[in-house]
Design an enzyme around this catalytic site. Structure first.
Site, PDB file in Angstrom:
ATOM      1  N   LYS A 137     -34.959  50.491  66.058  1.00 48.73           N
ATOM      2  CA  LYS A 137     -34.754  50.366  64.614  1.00 48.73           C
ATOM      3  C   LYS A 137     -35.115  48.774  64.206  1.00 48.73           C
ATOM      4  O   LYS A 137     -34.366  47.980  64.517  1.00 48.73           O
ATOM      5  CB  LYS A 137     -33.310  50.686  64.176  1.00 48.73           C
ATOM      6  CG  LYS A 137     -33.040  52.256  64.125  1.00 48.73           C
ATOM      7  CD  LYS A 137     -32.750  52.708  65.475  1.00 48.73           C
ATOM      8  CE  LYS A 137     -32.247  54.040  65.614  1.00 48.73           C
ATOM      9  NZ  LYS A 137     -30.998  54.311  65.289  1.00 48.73           N
ATOM     10  N   ASP A 180     -43.762  40.759  56.338  1.00 42.22           N
ATOM     11  CA  ASP A 180     -44.378  39.569  56.808  1.00 42.22           C
ATOM     12  C   ASP A 180     -43.736  38.827  57.828  1.00 42.22           C
ATOM     13  O   ASP A 180     -43.591  39.378  58.891  1.00 42.22           O
ATOM     14  CB  ASP A 180     -44.514  38.822  55.381  1.00 42.22           C
ATOM     15  CG  ASP A 180     -45.442  39.489  54.371  1.00 42.22           C
ATOM     16  OD1 ASP A 180     -46.539  40.107  54.681  1.00 42.22           O
ATOM     17  OD2 ASP A 180     -45.141  39.257  53.218  1.00 42.22           O
ATOM     18  N   HIS A 218     -35.814  55.193  69.940  1.00 42.98           N
ATOM     19  CA  HIS A 218     -34.754  55.023  69.153  1.00 42.98           C
ATOM     20  C   HIS A 218     -34.639  53.476  68.679  1.00 42.98           C
ATOM     21  O   HIS A 218     -33.690  53.116  68.006  1.00 42.98           O
ATOM     22  CB  HIS A 218     -33.698  54.986  70.214  1.00 42.98           C
ATOM     23  CG  HIS A 218     -32.192  55.312  69.553  1.00 42.98           C
ATOM     24  ND1 HIS A 218     -31.091  54.262  69.570  1.00 42.98           N
ATOM     25  CD2 HIS A 218     -31.722  56.213  68.632  1.00 42.98           C
ATOM     26  CE1 HIS A 218     -30.088  54.772  68.944  1.00 42.98           C
ATOM     27  NE2 HIS A 218     -30.287  56.271  68.382  1.00 42.98           N
TER      28      HIS A 218
END
Length: 544
Positions: A220, A225, A218
């Site tokens: 995110k 870079d 889950h």
């Protein structure tokens, strides 16, 4: 073959989390002894209904911590976090709060196109629409450019998704990424995390629509870079258009980016690796998540992931102590902000985020204010006990039924908004019974044609008009976030007034679209909850 297939379809049509719970209880009794001996049966069932949350344990409040005021006491107030996780100093001017789904989407596209060394994307899944395809096209453009400019391209793209959600349907996250994997095999990696709790007979019987309820990847994190977006948003069209979430961009924060790149790589190493022919394999020597021994997988995965946490923590402690050995305040000059990464992976025995969140809620003293939001208001018993027993004022924001992501869904999922009405009413009634209405306020978010998925908190110390701390990332403060899924968020502690103002504006903008819950809220006709929904609400709290 016809009989077994019809039997399976019958089981799928009857499947509910309750039935899965029955399978689990049978499994625990039949196979617990065998698993202890190191065996692994193909019929071994995952522990689906975990034990109820324990009563919240008492966490002592350090002397003086609750009363810290102003920026002078800010660092000492939250310094304890560095005992649990790495502590990164960054300039507050390098952190930007993104405010809309479109800004989130356009920022990702622009950053992917200009990335030179690495693109790292961790999400529950990648959608299959036109907007998602444009995101994939940006990756292709960046990879092509890197090949044109060098015989040995530097750009590497790594994508981490959940196996169950990313494999759902004939057209899915995997098929979206396969062309890149086939064309840029040496530069592209796609990892699909599979929970160790979905195995054996349970994995065979649970239909695709429900298998993600057992546990998912889950996290995110979107990294380009040395810049990184931390969010609760997935890579799907609604999150780019009309699903409200939270997003923060840390620009040119190399050490933070390195940490999350290493974290995603570690989770990727214990995940299934997508191959150009759409098959999946494990890295050599790694225990398989659902074919191998459950305990062996968790031990190996925990060791690999905690290696990243521990290495970063030690490195940052040495770096921070050398920079200001005796200074209790923030560093001089631009580095006026701390970033603390918090990871929760309880199926693997990692519960850092839970420990830090409990301590943070415990330390919230009188006259301090906490604004807490979750798209799915389902606090664990421990968190709820701390909120109800704390001294701080709370303003809790959750989704109204019509902006709940499950509103209008078919089947059992369609009952989820009503279940959250029931959960909210139970919480509100408890607040009233305890006489806490002046200290704890519950709000509902409203917005026509939108859904609500924002999560996190903003922490105002007493006497301060702007928040000095925020939690932002994937956790929902609910049972699944704590017990089932892999989660990550960051705590940002800042003295930077401009960043504090951005956080305040973010919080106020969300709450301006809300209404406060009162007795009359639950008397409205659309707030009636059917008896059967009330009966299954405990199961929904555990799975959704």
């Amino acid at each position: 073959m016809a009989a077994p297939m019809s039997w399976r379809r019958l089981v799928h049509s009857m499947y509910t989390p309750a039935i899965a719970g029955v399978f689990t209880r049978i499994s625990d009794r039949l196979f617990r002894a065998r698993d202890r001996r190191g065996g692994s049966s193909v019929f071994l069932l995952a522990p689906l209904l975990a034990e109820a949350d324990p009563a919240p344990r008492h966490v002592s409040r350090p002397t003086g911590s609750a009363g810290a005021q102003g920026t002078d006491g800010l660092c000492s107030h939250f310094r304890w976090m560095a005992e649990h996780v790495p502590a990164f100093r960054v300039p507050g001017t390098h952190i930007h709060v993104l405010t809309s789904p479109d800004q989130f989407y356009q920022t990702m596209k622009a950053r992917i196109k200009t990335a030179k060394r690495r693109v790292v994307m961790a999400s529950l899944y990648l959608g299959t629409g036109q907007l998602e395809q444009e995101l994939v096209d940006c990756m292709e453009e960046a990879l092509l450019r890197s090949q044109e400019n060098s015989h040995d391209p530097d750009l590497k793209v790594s994508v981490l998704l959940d196996y169950t959600r990313g494999s759902r349907g004939q057209i899915n996250s995997r098929t979206m990424l396969l062309p890149l994997l086939q064309r840029f095999a040496s530069q592209m990696r796609v990892s699909l995390y599979h929970t160790p709790d979905l195995r054996g007979l349970l994995r065979l019987l649970v239909p695709q629509r429900f298998n993600e309820t057992i546990g998912v990847q889950h996290i995110k994190v979107y990294l380009f870079d040395d810049s990184i977006i931390i969010s609760g948003a997935n890579l799907s069209d609604s999150y780019f258009t009309n699903r409200q979430d939270r997003y923060v961009l840390l620009e040119n924060c190399g050490e933070v980016a390195d940490f999350f790149s290493d974290l995603v790589e570690a989770v990727g190493d214990v995940s299934l690796q997508l191959q150009p022919d759409d098959s999946v394999t494990m890295l050599e020597g790694m225990v398989h998540p659902y074919k191998g021994n459950r305990q062996d997988f968790s031990v190996a995965a925990r060791q690999r992931i905690m290696e990243v946490m521990t290495t970063a923590q030690v490195r940052q402690q040495l770096l921070n102590s050398s920079e200001d050995s005796d200074n209790e305040g923030m560093s001089e000059g631009e580095e006026d902000t701390w970033v603390f990464p918090l990871v929760q992976m309880k199926p693997l025995g990692i519960q850092v985020d839970e420990q830090v969140t409990q301590r943070l809620l415990t330390d919230a003293g009188p006259d301090s204010t906490v604004f807490l939001t979750s798209g799915y208001f389902n606090l664990t018993r421990a968190y709820m006990g701390l909120v109800l027993g704390a001294g701080a004022s709370y303003r809790i924001l959750t989704a109204s039924p019509e902006v709940n992501g499950f509103f209008g869904a078919k089947g059992v999922a369609g009952a989820i908004p009503a279940a959250y009405i029931h959960i909210a009413r139970q919480f509100y009634n408890q607040v009233c019974r305890l006489g806490q209405q002046e200290r704890i306020h519950l709000h509902e978010y409203h917005r026509s044609q939108w859904t609500f998925h924002a999560k996190g908190l903003w922490y105002y110390l007493q006497g301060q008009g702007r928040p000095c701390l925020t939690l932002i990332g994937s956790p929902n403060f609910g049972y699944r976030s704590v017990h089932r899924d892999l989660e990550a968020q960051i705590a940002i502690v800042t003295e930077n007034e401009e960043l504090q103002s951005q956080l305040q504006e973010e919080q106020e903008t969300l709450y301006q679209r809300s209404s406060e819950v009162s007795d009359s809220t639950f008397e409205q006709p659309d707030r009636h909850v059917k008896l059967w929904v009330k009966l299954v609400t405990p199961l929904i709290k555990n799975f959704f």
